[in-house]
Design a protein around this motif. Structure first.
Motif, PDB file in Angstrom:
ATOM      1  N   SER A 159       1.717   3.720   6.562  1.00  0.00           N
ATOM      2  CA  SER A 159       3.094   3.407   6.207  1.00  0.00           C
ATOM      3  C   SER A 159       3.814   4.643   5.677  1.00  0.00           C
ATOM      4  N   HIS A 168       0.007   3.988  -1.192  1.00  0.00           N
ATOM      5  CA  HIS A 168      -0.780   5.193  -0.984  1.00  0.00           C
ATOM      6  C   HIS A 168      -1.361   5.261   0.426  1.00  0.00           C
ATOM      7  N   LYS A 169      -1.174   4.190   1.172  1.00  0.00           N
ATOM      8  CA  LYS A 169      -1.806   4.170   2.479  1.00  0.00           C
ATOM      9  C   LYS A 169      -1.219   5.214   3.426  1.00  0.00           C
ATOM     10  N   MET A 192       0.848  -1.183   0.000  1.00  0.00           N
ATOM     11  CA  MET A 192       0.000   0.000   0.000  1.00  0.00           C
ATOM     12  C   MET A 192       0.880   1.228   0.000  1.00  0.00           C
TER      13      MET A 192
END
Lengths: 219, 219
Positions: free
Chosen positions: B196, B192-193, B190
């Motif tokens: 993170s 784009h998360k 991820m």
DNA sequence: GACGAAAGTTAGCAGCTCTCACATATATTT
DNA sequence: AAATATATGTGAGAGCTGCTAACTTTCGTC
């Protein structure tokens, strides 16, 4: 294979139309059957060891039939992943609910459910976190992924008595997830390895949870 | 009968054998070129988005030529994985050697190298830890995997002044690896998360290392 | 009953994996 | 140096797969 094929009288009249999420036209709910077949193939032959043709064969339809329900082979995989994520999240929530809210055991149980899922269905587990193509155009999968993460966040937030949006909660939840995720992957990758075989999951997860969640008193 | 060990180094007599690592029969060292092509394809199109035919095309040979060097498409992938594992291990060792032996930074640096590798080559990284078929008949890959783990074990053992075979060292090394492994996977899964993206790797890894290695004084 | 849409079929193209027979370049032996 | 054996390439082709197109059958709805 052929038990429920001759359901000519649609059970729509039956008030107990429990399972079929979508009324069947000719055969049964082919969509669900295909997903189940692919899930089985992925589990036995590995994430890339499946074929739409074989899945169609198992469902008893022609090799072109699946394309009436899925535009791509990738879309079938996404269907399998979506279904698996639902089950994973449900398992995590069940694990959390089985212990006292806010307890360390509740947090560890979420991780245990995660590891259990990976152990039970390593192929599907790998598929869920190995989808590269198709992942871009799948906001629903991203949402479900965040939903799973949300279970961890919720457990941590409850333990701390803080809102789920709290930065520290998010950070610790991510640490926990990262740990459990890594352990899950390693444990299915090397079944014969020494280190992982000697680890008792629950002890391990409790230790991890304690280590990550303990320093809150100081902070 | 070791087919891939023909490093006879015939060009040893040649003083100016600069680039070619292996004398060319007809074309060049097709084997290495194919592995490089596949690595490129895996990196750009995902682990299952490669084909032997395309790799052969890129290497400028017929589609049957690769099968003179690899018996399977799986064997090519294993070749890619083997090469990648060599580089991963080397990077980890470089990371450890860049800091004082036994320091916490040395341990964290090993993890940093691991994460860096995953970030730099997410496709290859996924391939390395996603091989299911062919993994059984590949003791060399298992050995290399243990070699990578050994770097972590060595760093931990040095820090504790204990032998690498010590059970506690093994356990803590596994915990570290599991953590870093999970973080690596999540971070490439991820991009784009939120969670993170907000994490600084080094701080994160130092914190983890401290948490896992700290309780030794008590034990 | 007519009609449109949904869900299935067969036929078929293009691409892939892998094999076989054959061609050619290199290594080794005499 | 010539001959032989081996390694490395090519082309043709069988069999499978992903996917599309055109057609057929079934279902729901006027």
């Amino acid at each position: 294979m052929s038990p429920d094929q001759n359901t000519k009288d649609t059970s729509a009249s039956q008030p107990t139309a429990t399972v079929t999420p979508k009324a069947a036209y000719h055969h049964g709910d082919l969509r669900a059957q295909l997903i189940a077949a692919v899930r089985d193939l992925v589990e036995t032959h590995g994430p890339d060891g499946f074929s739409v043709a074989e899945a169609a064969r198992r469902a008893g339809v022609s090799s072109a039939a699946p394309y009436k329900h899925f535009k791509d082979r990738h879309e079938i995989l996404r269907g399998v992943v979506s279904e698996a994520m639902d089950r994973l999240r449900a398992a995590m929530e069940v694990g959390a609910a089985a212990h006292q809210a806010g307890s360390l055991d509740a947090v560890a149980a979420v991780g245990q459910a995660y590891v259990d899922f990976a152990r039970a269905e390593p192929g599907v587990f790998r598929l869920v976190f190995g989808l590269t193509e198709g992942h871009e155009n799948a906001p629903d999968l991203l949402a479900k992924g965040e939903g799973c993460f949300g279970v961890v966040v919720q457990a941590v937030a409850t333990r701390f008595g803080l809102p789920p949006g709290d930065a520290d909660v998010q950070r610790r939840a991510y640490m926990l997830w990262s740990f459990v995720h890594g352990h899950s992957f390693l444990t299915i990758d090397m079944k014969h390895k020494v280190a992982s075989a000697e680890i008792d999951d629950w002890d391990y997860l409790m230790g991890i949870s304690r280590a990550i969640l303990a320093p809150v008193a100081q902070a």
